[in-house]
Design a protein around this motif. Structure first.
Motif, mmCIF file in Angstrom:
data_model
loop_
_atom_site.group_PDB
_atom_site.id
_atom_site.type_symbol
_atom_site.label_atom_id
_atom_site.label_comp_id
_atom_site.label_asym_id
_atom_site.label_seq_id
_atom_site.Cartn_x
_atom_site.Cartn_y
_atom_site.Cartn_z
ATOM 1 N N ASN A 1 -47.110 -50.803 73.616
ATOM 2 C CA ASN A 1 -48.175 -51.272 74.585
ATOM 3 C C ASN A 1 -47.495 -50.807 75.935
ATOM 4 O OD1 ASN A 1 -50.230 -52.221 72.564
ATOM 5 N ND2 ASN A 1 -48.523 -53.985 72.257
ATOM 6 N N SER A 2 -48.103 -50.028 76.844
ATOM 7 C CA SER A 2 -47.651 -49.601 78.009
ATOM 8 C C SER A 2 -48.211 -50.612 79.100
ATOM 9 C CB SER A 2 -47.836 -48.047 78.282
ATOM 10 O OG SER A 2 -49.411 -47.886 78.560
ATOM 11 N N PHE A 3 -47.426 -50.679 80.315
ATOM 12 C CA PHE A 3 -47.724 -51.359 81.378
ATOM 13 C C PHE A 3 -47.429 -50.455 82.451
ATOM 14 C CE2 PHE A 3 -46.906 -54.704 78.240
ATOM 15 C CZ PHE A 3 -47.955 -55.748 78.478
ATOM 16 N N LEU A 4 -48.112 -50.674 83.507
ATOM 17 C CA LEU A 4 -47.979 -49.694 84.895
ATOM 18 C C LEU A 4 -47.842 -50.665 85.840
ATOM 19 C CD1 LEU A 4 -48.360 -46.767 85.507
ATOM 20 C CD2 LEU A 4 -50.803 -47.388 86.152
ATOM 21 N N LEU A 5 -46.492 -50.726 86.368
ATOM 22 C CA LEU A 5 -46.314 -51.051 87.820
ATOM 23 C C LEU A 5 -46.703 -50.414 88.934
ATOM 24 C CD1 LEU A 5 -42.476 -52.095 87.194
ATOM 25 C CD2 LEU A 5 -44.364 -53.556 86.751
ATOM 26 N N GLN A 6 -47.621 -51.054 89.886
ATOM 27 C CA GLN A 6 -47.998 -50.448 91.156
ATOM 28 C C GLN A 6 -47.793 -51.320 92.278
ATOM 29 O OE1 GLN A 6 -52.512 -50.427 91.713
ATOM 30 N NE2 GLN A 6 -52.306 -48.256 92.450
ATOM 31 N N GLU A 7 -47.338 -50.632 93.349
ATOM 32 C CA GLU A 7 -47.053 -51.223 94.587
ATOM 33 C C GLU A 7 -48.077 -51.352 95.403
ATOM 34 O OE1 GLU A 7 -42.979 -51.040 96.958
ATOM 35 O OE2 GLU A 7 -44.538 -49.697 97.941
ATOM 36 N N VAL A 8 -48.564 -52.423 95.870
ATOM 37 C CA VAL A 8 -49.788 -52.693 96.803
ATOM 38 C C VAL A 8 -49.251 -53.752 97.779
ATOM 39 C CG1 VAL A 8 -52.158 -53.642 96.926
ATOM 40 C CG2 VAL A 8 -51.337 -52.412 94.868
ATOM 41 N N THR A 9 -49.306 -53.151 99.082
ATOM 42 C CA THR A 9 -48.991 -53.888 100.290
ATOM 43 C C THR A 9 -50.152 -54.332 101.180
ATOM 44 O OG1 THR A 9 -48.077 -52.195 101.176
ATOM 45 C CG2 THR A 9 -46.494 -53.230 100.133
ATOM 46 N N THR A 10 -50.938 -53.159 101.247
ATOM 47 C CA THR A 10 -52.361 -53.371 101.881
ATOM 48 C C THR A 10 -53.428 -53.148 100.927
ATOM 49 O OG1 THR A 10 -50.967 -52.788 103.862
ATOM 50 C CG2 THR A 10 -53.470 -52.864 104.102
ATOM 51 N N ARG A 11 -54.483 -54.156 100.927
ATOM 52 C CA ARG A 11 -55.522 -54.001 100.111
ATOM 53 C C ARG A 11 -56.437 -53.025 100.807
ATOM 54 N NH1 ARG A 11 -55.159 -55.296 94.845
ATOM 55 N NH2 ARG A 11 -53.685 -57.239 94.668
ATOM 56 N N ILE A 12 -57.408 -52.319 99.993
ATOM 57 C CA ILE A 12 -58.485 -51.692 100.616
ATOM 58 C C ILE A 12 -59.409 -52.691 100.838
ATOM 59 C CG2 ILE A 12 -60.289 -50.145 99.816
ATOM 60 C CD1 ILE A 12 -58.185 -48.547 98.144
ATOM 61 N N PRO A 13 -60.198 -52.347 102.318
ATOM 62 C CA PRO A 13 -61.233 -53.360 102.651
ATOM 63 C C PRO A 13 -62.255 -53.583 101.661
ATOM 64 C CG PRO A 13 -60.745 -51.942 104.429
ATOM 65 C CD PRO A 13 -60.129 -51.355 103.228
#
Length: 209
Positions: free
Chosen positions: A136-148
């Motif tokens: 089962n695969s997991f995807l790490l994603q870097e999020v620092t500023t959210r889309i409005p």
């Protein structure tokens, strides 16, 4: 008024419940439940650090083939730190990469990924992947500023201490540039500036000058 529909748990298919339980315990995820019943049904639930949602697996819980869950997002504030932590835990995690083609982060588009984080560490642009013992695969994603529009504008919260520390570090770096732009003098109102920056970052709004 619309009824709240809060995503609480995602079921993943596994072949060996106890092996999977050990894997997620070793990751440091919180064990919320491990309930077994006389009819063979068993449900195990883990929650990743700082996450409002959980994963569930067990016996007689899904007809999906073990290992077929793909692309389960785990959002992080520092992709390299998250990658290194998994390496230290002995997890086989990919190198950090960014997609050159739309959707290439899922691995279904040939030659669509390039090593290293996104240019200027653009929010939503840097990834890494890992799999559990079944695949089962997991995807790490870097999020620092959210889309409005993707956050509750009436609330500001950080899911973990590391998220708050990361936000403060980004505010400090931006504030240093702010002081340079204003003649290099110390800004005595830096707490207010930090707060304005962190609110703007959280809500996807314009940063203070």
């Amino acid at each position: 008024m619309k009824t709240d529909l809060k995503l609480e748990a995602v079921v993943i298919p596994v072949s060996d419940v106890d092996r999977s339980k050990r894997f997620y315990e070793d990751l440091g995820w919180r064990l919320d439940a491990d309930f077994g019943f006389d009819n063979g049904f068993r449900v195990v639930q883990f929650t990743p650090p700082g996450s409002p949602a959980s994963i569930q697996f067990g016996s007689r819980i899904t007809a999906q083939a073990p290992g077929t869950a793909e692309g389960i997002y785990l959002v992080v504030s520092d992709i390299q730190a998250a990658h290194d932590e998994l390496v230290n835990l002995g997890v086989g995690v990919s190198d950090v990469f960014h997609p050159d083609a739309s959707g290439a982060q899922f691995g279904q588009i040939a030659d669509g990924q390039t090593g290293g984080p996104a240019k200027d560490r653009a929010s939503y642009g840097s990834f890494a992947t890992f799999r559990d013992p079944d695949g089962n695969s997991f995807l790490l994603q870097e999020v620092t500023t959210r889309i409005p529009g993707r956050v509750d504008t009436g609330a500001i919260e950080y899911a973990s201490l590391s998220d708050l520390v990361g936000a403060l570090k980004r505010a400090a770096a931006a504030h240093g540039k702010h002081e340079v732009r204003n003649g290099g003098e110390r800004d005595e109102n830096w707490p207010e500036w930090y707060a304005a920056y962190m609110v703007a970052e959280s809500h996807g709004e314009q940063f203070p000058e």
